[in-house]
Design an enzyme around this catalytic site. Sequence first.
Site, PDB file in Angstrom:
ATOM      1  N   HIS A   1       0.887  -1.264   0.070  1.00  0.00           N
ATOM      2  CA  HIS A   1      -0.024  -0.111   0.099  1.00  0.00           C
ATOM      3  C   HIS A   1       0.820   1.357   0.023  1.00  0.00           C
ATOM      4  CE1 HIS A   1       0.420  -0.275   4.572  1.00  0.00           C
ATOM      5  NE2 HIS A   1       0.264   1.083   4.379  1.00  0.00           N
TER       6      HIS A   1
ATOM      7  N   SER B   1       4.529   2.462   8.007  1.00  0.00           N
ATOM      8  CA  SER B   1       4.283   1.312   7.215  1.00  0.00           C
ATOM      9  C   SER B   1       5.303   0.956   6.278  1.00  0.00           C
ATOM     10  CB  SER B   1       3.091   1.621   6.142  1.00  0.00           C
ATOM     11  OG  SER B   1       1.939   1.776   6.880  1.00  0.00           O
TER      12      SER B   1
ATOM     13  N   ASP C   1       0.335  -7.783   1.570  1.00  0.00           N
ATOM     14  CA  ASP C   1       0.916  -6.235   1.611  1.00  0.00           C
ATOM     15  C   ASP C   1       2.171  -6.001   1.609  1.00  0.00           C
ATOM     16  OD1 ASP C   1       0.306  -3.670   1.657  1.00  0.00           O
ATOM     17  OD2 ASP C   1      -0.232  -3.553   3.865  1.00  0.00           O
TER      18      ASP C   1
END
Length: 469
Positions: free
Chosen positions: A122, A228, A152
């Site tokens: 992402h 992230s 992911d």
Amino acid sequence: MKTIIKSLGMAILGGIVALGGYQLVQNEDSSNHIITQPAVVESPLPVTPVSYTGNTSIAGVDFTEAAEKTVHSVVHVINKTVARAPMSMADVWAGRTPYREAIGTGSGVIITPDGYIITNNHVIKNSNHLQVTLNNNQSYKAELIGADEESDIALIKIETDEDLPFVPFGDSNNAKIGEWVLAVGNPFNLTSTVTAGIISAKGRDLESRDQNIQSFIQTDAAVNPGNSGGALVNTRGELIGINTAIKSQTGSYIGYSFAVPSNNARKIIEDFMEFGFVQKGMLGIRGTDLNGTNSKEFGLNSTEGIYVAEIVEDSGAAKSDLRKGDVITSLDGVKISKFSELSGYIKTKNPGDIVNAEVIRKNNLINIPITISRNNTVTIPQIEMELRNLTSEEKKVFNVKEGVKITKTIGKLSRYNLSDYIVTKVNDTDVADIDDIQAVLRDVVPNETLLIQMKNSRGEIERFRYTVN
């Protein structure tokens, strides 16, 4: 003069008396400081004697070495995309569609000295330009090597003339609940940020979806937007997770953050490097977590493990001695009490690998070797499709002997619904199964255009040109 001497003598004598009295009092007080052993009271609860052999003091834990090893290997990732902007009246009258550049940021971890970097899918999704900034403020253009939406996880690479500092992989299976960890990343564009916490849980599944059961490491190390793709490391500076998600009603950290275990991430990265796509294996069972309620319904004594409710046809489990009604308690010595733990462990394996399952059958413990079989559904980011080999029934529906079913489109192609199509040819190569498509894509370079031939259930053949990512 005599008066002075007399006064001085009286002062000295008074001091001696005072000193002697003080010493006497001290001796008496010391004799009263006796530590008595309290009477032993039997506890109504079972007590296990504890012998502390390690350093249990928080102050005794040194994070500086792990932080120093990691902070130079965690990078700032900038993702520039082109997105559709709101239309003004001028745009409407002119019949044009406005676009604007959008910028997203995240983190990444250098895992090889020649510039391979692991991050989240992402973080780099739909990118037109990827930029990576190192801890020394040097910036590089990055190339996307591979991305897997389900896990992911993504792999990017930068080119540099110098060897880069990198973080070695640790074994996430050996990570312990309560173990100290560091989260390193770039929250809110604050580069090179290090936070500390402990592993709160393992095998967490946030979605609880049967088709995509995840297995996260949960930690209370502070993780916020921008973290992230960053590193979760142990106190030895080994990578045990990729920080991916937070559980929050506000979107910011409130005590719960989650990381993809390093063993799962490493398997995906190795597949990208070797094959260009992720090889997905499966055990071949459908089942449920045991608990105190359903174990009684199943007539079992155990309340932990995976109850095998169904075995998938032609899978590795079907070809083994595993049976419906068995309870899987461990795989290769790794305890399995939740389906997310089983799913997470299998995702570290390749088709053809053999796992040893410890199984309870009729309250007897037995060991069963099971060969991991290929999961026929594969996501191929290069052409933004999720594909699956045709079943016998689908071959009849599409009136073909071979081909590959499109189960889902992703990325920019997701605006088109191609679920009623099968792929029969790519360029001049007939497609019999997923292996054929993957063989073609191995020789394809970025920005190369493919001619993809498809057929729908009505027998109509369509062709379209697709530029590879």
